[in-house]
Design a protein around this motif. Structure first.
Motif, PDB file in Angstrom:
ATOM      1  N   PRO A  12       0.726  -1.841   0.138  1.00 16.14           N
ATOM      2  CA  PRO A  12       0.198  -0.545   0.301  1.00 16.14           C
ATOM      3  C   PRO A  12       0.925   1.244   0.175  1.00 16.14           C
ATOM      4  O   PRO A  12       0.796   2.314  -0.401  1.00 16.14           O
ATOM      5  CB  PRO A  12      -0.923   0.042   0.888  1.00 16.14           C
ATOM      6  CG  PRO A  12      -0.874  -1.229   1.679  1.00 16.14           C
ATOM      7  CD  PRO A  12       0.209  -2.186   0.698  1.00 16.14           C
ATOM      8  N   ALA A  13       1.338   1.509   0.513  1.00 13.48           N
ATOM      9  CA  ALA A  13       2.080   2.855   0.898  1.00 13.48           C
ATOM     10  C   ALA A  13       3.605   2.640  -0.392  1.00 13.48           C
ATOM     11  O   ALA A  13       3.279   3.806  -0.384  1.00 13.48           O
ATOM     12  CB  ALA A  13       3.961   2.197   1.970  1.00 13.48           C
ATOM     13  N   ILE A 172     -12.652   9.464  -2.678  1.00 14.14           N
ATOM     14  CA  ILE A 172     -11.485   8.587  -2.319  1.00 14.14           C
ATOM     15  C   ILE A 172     -11.366   7.990  -3.434  1.00 14.14           C
ATOM     16  O   ILE A 172     -12.233   8.275  -4.643  1.00 14.14           O
ATOM     17  CB  ILE A 172     -12.362   7.492  -1.611  1.00 14.14           C
ATOM     18  CG1 ILE A 172     -13.521   7.109  -2.493  1.00 14.14           C
ATOM     19  CG2 ILE A 172     -12.700   8.007  -0.732  1.00 14.14           C
ATOM     20  CD1 ILE A 172     -14.497   5.599  -1.826  1.00 14.14           C
ATOM     21  N   THR A 173     -10.445   8.084  -3.740  1.00 10.29           N
ATOM     22  CA  THR A 173      -9.824   6.630  -4.992  1.00 10.29           C
ATOM     23  C   THR A 173      -8.973   5.311  -5.492  1.00 10.29           C
ATOM     24  O   THR A 173      -9.354   5.245  -4.426  1.00 10.29           O
ATOM     25  CB  THR A 173      -8.099   7.053  -4.706  1.00 10.29           C
ATOM     26  OG1 THR A 173      -8.481   9.053  -5.246  1.00 10.29           O
ATOM     27  CG2 THR A 173      -7.654   6.324  -6.506  1.00 10.29           C
ATOM     28  N   ILE A 174      -9.692   5.012  -5.995  1.00 12.76           N
ATOM     29  CA  ILE A 174     -10.084   3.814  -6.272  1.00 12.76           C
ATOM     30  C   ILE A 174      -9.386   2.778  -7.341  1.00 12.76           C
ATOM     31  O   ILE A 174      -9.889   4.201  -8.050  1.00 12.76           O
ATOM     32  CB  ILE A 174     -11.661   2.876  -6.344  1.00 12.76           C
ATOM     33  CG1 ILE A 174     -12.560   3.523  -7.153  1.00 12.76           C
ATOM     34  CG2 ILE A 174     -12.727   2.518  -4.434  1.00 12.76           C
ATOM     35  CD1 ILE A 174     -14.040   2.923  -7.510  1.00 12.76           C
ATOM     36  N   GLY A 175      -9.392   1.622  -7.379  1.00 14.29           N
ATOM     37  CA  GLY A 175      -8.439   1.322  -8.590  1.00 14.29           C
ATOM     38  C   GLY A 175      -7.542   0.201  -8.615  1.00 14.29           C
ATOM     39  O   GLY A 175      -7.722  -0.844  -7.647  1.00 14.29           O
ATOM     40  N   GLY A 189      -9.281   6.345   0.868  1.00 15.49           N
ATOM     41  CA  GLY A 189     -10.123   7.008   1.405  1.00 15.49           C
ATOM     42  C   GLY A 189      -9.524   7.827   2.897  1.00 15.49           C
ATOM     43  O   GLY A 189      -8.562   8.092   2.815  1.00 15.49           O
ATOM     44  N   THR A 190      -9.875   6.663   4.326  1.00 20.32           N
ATOM     45  CA  THR A 190      -9.457   7.459   5.006  1.00 20.32           C
ATOM     46  C   THR A 190      -7.384   7.046   5.221  1.00 20.32           C
ATOM     47  O   THR A 190      -6.904   7.307   6.194  1.00 20.32           O
ATOM     48  CB  THR A 190     -10.188   7.559   6.443  1.00 20.32           C
ATOM     49  OG1 THR A 190     -10.457   5.808   6.134  1.00 20.32           O
ATOM     50  CG2 THR A 190     -11.561   8.260   6.700  1.00 20.32           C
ATOM     51  N   GLU A 191      -8.028   5.805   4.717  1.00 20.46           N
ATOM     52  CA  GLU A 191      -6.420   4.935   4.251  1.00 20.46           C
ATOM     53  C   GLU A 191      -6.056   4.390   3.670  1.00 20.46           C
ATOM     54  O   GLU A 191      -7.178   4.089   2.592  1.00 20.46           O
ATOM     55  CB  GLU A 191      -6.235   4.212   6.390  1.00 20.46           C
ATOM     56  CG  GLU A 191      -7.383   3.248   6.195  1.00 20.46           C
ATOM     57  CD  GLU A 191      -6.470   2.250   7.072  1.00 20.46           C
ATOM     58  OE1 GLU A 191      -6.140   1.893   7.923  1.00 20.46           O
ATOM     59  OE2 GLU A 191      -7.847   1.464   7.655  1.00 20.46           O
ATOM     60  N   PHE A 192      -4.941   3.993   3.296  1.00 21.27           N
ATOM     61  CA  PHE A 192      -4.592   3.455   1.540  1.00 21.27           C
ATOM     62  C   PHE A 192      -5.202   1.369   1.840  1.00 21.27           C
ATOM     63  O   PHE A 192      -3.961   1.096   2.857  1.00 21.27           O
ATOM     64  CB  PHE A 192      -3.303   3.746   0.867  1.00 21.27           C
ATOM     65  CG  PHE A 192      -3.613   3.161  -0.223  1.00 21.27           C
ATOM     66  CD1 PHE A 192      -3.643   4.300  -1.446  1.00 21.27           C
ATOM     67  CD2 PHE A 192      -3.070   1.991  -0.681  1.00 21.27           C
ATOM     68  CE1 PHE A 192      -3.539   3.952  -2.767  1.00 21.27           C
ATOM     69  CE2 PHE A 192      -2.850   1.403  -1.722  1.00 21.27           C
ATOM     70  CZ  PHE A 192      -2.821   2.873  -2.905  1.00 21.27           C
ATOM     71  N   THR A 193      -6.097   1.204   1.066  1.00 24.32           N
ATOM     72  CA  THR A 193      -6.133  -0.649   1.579  1.00 24.32           C
ATOM     73  C   THR A 193      -6.302  -1.057   0.496  1.00 24.32           C
ATOM     74  O   THR A 193      -6.808  -0.727  -0.933  1.00 24.32           O
ATOM     75  CB  THR A 193      -7.248  -0.814   1.951  1.00 24.32           C
ATOM     76  OG1 THR A 193      -7.984   0.081   1.993  1.00 24.32           O
ATOM     77  CG2 THR A 193      -6.902  -0.324   4.115  1.00 24.32           C
ATOM     78  N   PHE A 194      -5.321  -2.329   0.465  1.00 21.07           N
ATOM     79  CA  PHE A 194      -5.974  -3.671  -0.828  1.00 21.07           C
ATOM     80  C   PHE A 194      -7.083  -4.493  -0.664  1.00 21.07           C
ATOM     81  O   PHE A 194      -7.751  -4.572   0.962  1.00 21.07           O
ATOM     82  CB  PHE A 194      -5.119  -4.652  -1.086  1.00 21.07           C
ATOM     83  CG  PHE A 194      -3.648  -3.906  -1.351  1.00 21.07           C
ATOM     84  CD1 PHE A 194      -3.417  -2.625  -1.551  1.00 21.07           C
ATOM     85  CD2 PHE A 194      -2.634  -4.091  -1.464  1.00 21.07           C
ATOM     86  CE1 PHE A 194      -2.322  -2.364  -2.710  1.00 21.07           C
ATOM     87  CE2 PHE A 194      -1.270  -3.994  -1.701  1.00 21.07           C
ATOM     88  CZ  PHE A 194      -1.213  -2.833  -2.573  1.00 21.07           C
TER      89      PHE A 194
END
Length: 434
Positions: A12-13, A172-175, A189-194
């Motif tokens: 994620p980072a 929010i960003t999705i992809g 969104g509030t954090e980057f998650t897979f």
């Protein structure tokens, strides 16, 4: 134009850092090119004190030559469909069915247009809800490759993303991340998650293909953006001059009127001057139309000569000209087309290679055998009947083969289809001769 990763681990980072690098280093160029294509080229004009005093808006006229350049380039390059000749390839029938179902001709035209605008286009191959293969263009505005820092720039993954409103009113960003093995969804969104990772059905081929416009990934009008702005500025300032005539200063010689007379003059349009040697005239800025036209033509000529894309509205292309005569005038255009062809063909072969690896169970990619597939691009020009006749004469004289002749004839779009028609007609012709 890739994002280079020094740490190629899909975390994620790292993914978040790659997207940020794309947004700051690459996307601004695409944003600029999109503005030019939409006719919003940069005009460094400001309102003068005279404009403000007369409450006159400074003209901002955008001449959308960028769109014209893209239209002409794509019409010549992809105005006629790409054709394929399969010689024993195992994906012949599969390819034809998929191309027909996905309207491959329109797909190629869209990709050529995107590449003409931005310098590169991307295409995704995937499976729909019915497990049928689809192909779809992806915008370079939100799609990119990540490569390692080796001299070969090996592809790590492809990333595409978009934004949408969230429930709390923020965005929010999705992809998706496409690797050789997996397809991973993500949310920022509030954090980057897979999200859950899915198996790549085209393993070990990344199912996102690159279609470059040229080696530098330059858009067709990218080298002349300053000239495009200058052209629009010339038109804008020229219309400012026209407005200045409408706002000319009224000069009274040996006469004087008060403010009430000025108000009455605006209503009645009549002014009486009493006294000797009185006169009245407007003080106008002289407009040199010939010089303005010279500048306009010079800018336009430079724009089209630098891009190697001819201005087909120019009078030198008017009239009934043969294909040979046009070919001499379009030599720069043809050189540009050949560059486009070479790089676009690479993308098409990546598409076919991905099909070949559909549900490949090994980690070793299947390669297209040399000569098993031939891709032919057709120039979209008026037909040269005389040239076709010469080619037919060479075939009849036994100098060239039938396939070579069919490949060179401008009236033939699909060589394989034409060969099938000839094979079907030959028995009928033999019966007629008997």
């Amino acid at each position: 134009m890739y994002v280079t990763a020094y740490d190629i681990q899909i975390t994620p980072a790292n993914v978040k850092a790659w997207i940020q690098s794309f947004k700051t280093k690459i996307k601004p160029t695409y944003d600029m090119l999109e503005e030019y294509y939409q006719g919003q080229d940069f005009l460094n004009k400001v309102e003068t004190e005279l404009d403000k005093a007369n409450k006159r808006q400074a003209n901002l006229i955008h001449s959308n030559l960028a769109r014209m350049i893209v239209t002409n380039a794509c019409g010549y390059f992809m105005g006629k469909p790409v054709t394929y000749a399969f010689k024993g390839s195992p994906i012949e029938n599969q390819s034809k069915e998929i191309f027909w179902r996905n309207d491959e001709q329109a797909e190629n035209q869209s990709l050529a247009k995107i590449a003409s605008k931005y310098g590169v286009a991307y295409e995704l191959m995937g499976l729909d809800l019915n497990k049928l293969i689809y192909i779809k263009p992806l915008s370079p505005m939100n799609t990119f490759y990540v490569v390692d820092d080796s001299i070969l720039e090996n592809k790590v993954c492809a990333i595409t993303y978009w934004t949408r409103p969230s429930a709390n009113g923020t965005e929010i960003t999705i992809g998706y991340i496409y690797t050789k093995d997996e397809i991973i969804s993500f949310t920022d969104g509030t954090e980057f998650t897979f999200g859950l990772a899915e198996l790549n059905p085209f393993k070990p081929v990344i199912p996102v293909f690159e279609y470059r416009n040229n080696d530098e990934c330059f858009g067709d009008y990218q080298p002349v953006t300053e000239l495009l702005s200058a052209y629009s500025k010339l038109l804008s300032t020229n219309f400012d001059d026209v407005d200045s005539v409408a706002n000319s200063i009224l000069a009274l010689i040996n006469a004087k009127i008060n403010k009430d007379d000025v108000k009455e003059l605006k209503k009645s349009r009549i002014l009486e001057l009493i006294g000797e040697n009185t006169d009245i005239r407007y003080l106008n800025k002289s407009l040199d139309k010939n010089y303005v036209e010279y500048l306009r033509k010079a800018l336009r000529d430079d724009i089209f000569s630098i891009t190697n894309i001819p201005d087909l509205t120019d009078e030198k292309f008017a009239g009934n000209q043969s294909g040979v005569a046009l070919s001499y005038k379009l030599i720069g255009f043809e050189n540009l087309r050949l560059v486009k062809k070479n790089y676009f063909e690479k993308g098409l072969f990546q598409r076919l290679k991905c099909l070949l690896n559909f549900k490949n169970l090994s980690n070793t990619p299947k390669e297209i055998e040399d000569g098993s597939i031939t891709i032919t691009f057709q120039t979209n020009l008026p037909g040269n009947i005389e040239k076709d006749k010469q080619i037919a004469d060479l075939y009849n004289a036994g100098v060239i083969s039938l396939e070579t002749a069919l490949e060179q004839l401008e009236i033939v779009d699909d060589v394989e289809q034409e060969k099938e028609r000839l094979a079907q007609e030959k028995p009928n012709l033999d019966e007629l001769e008997q």
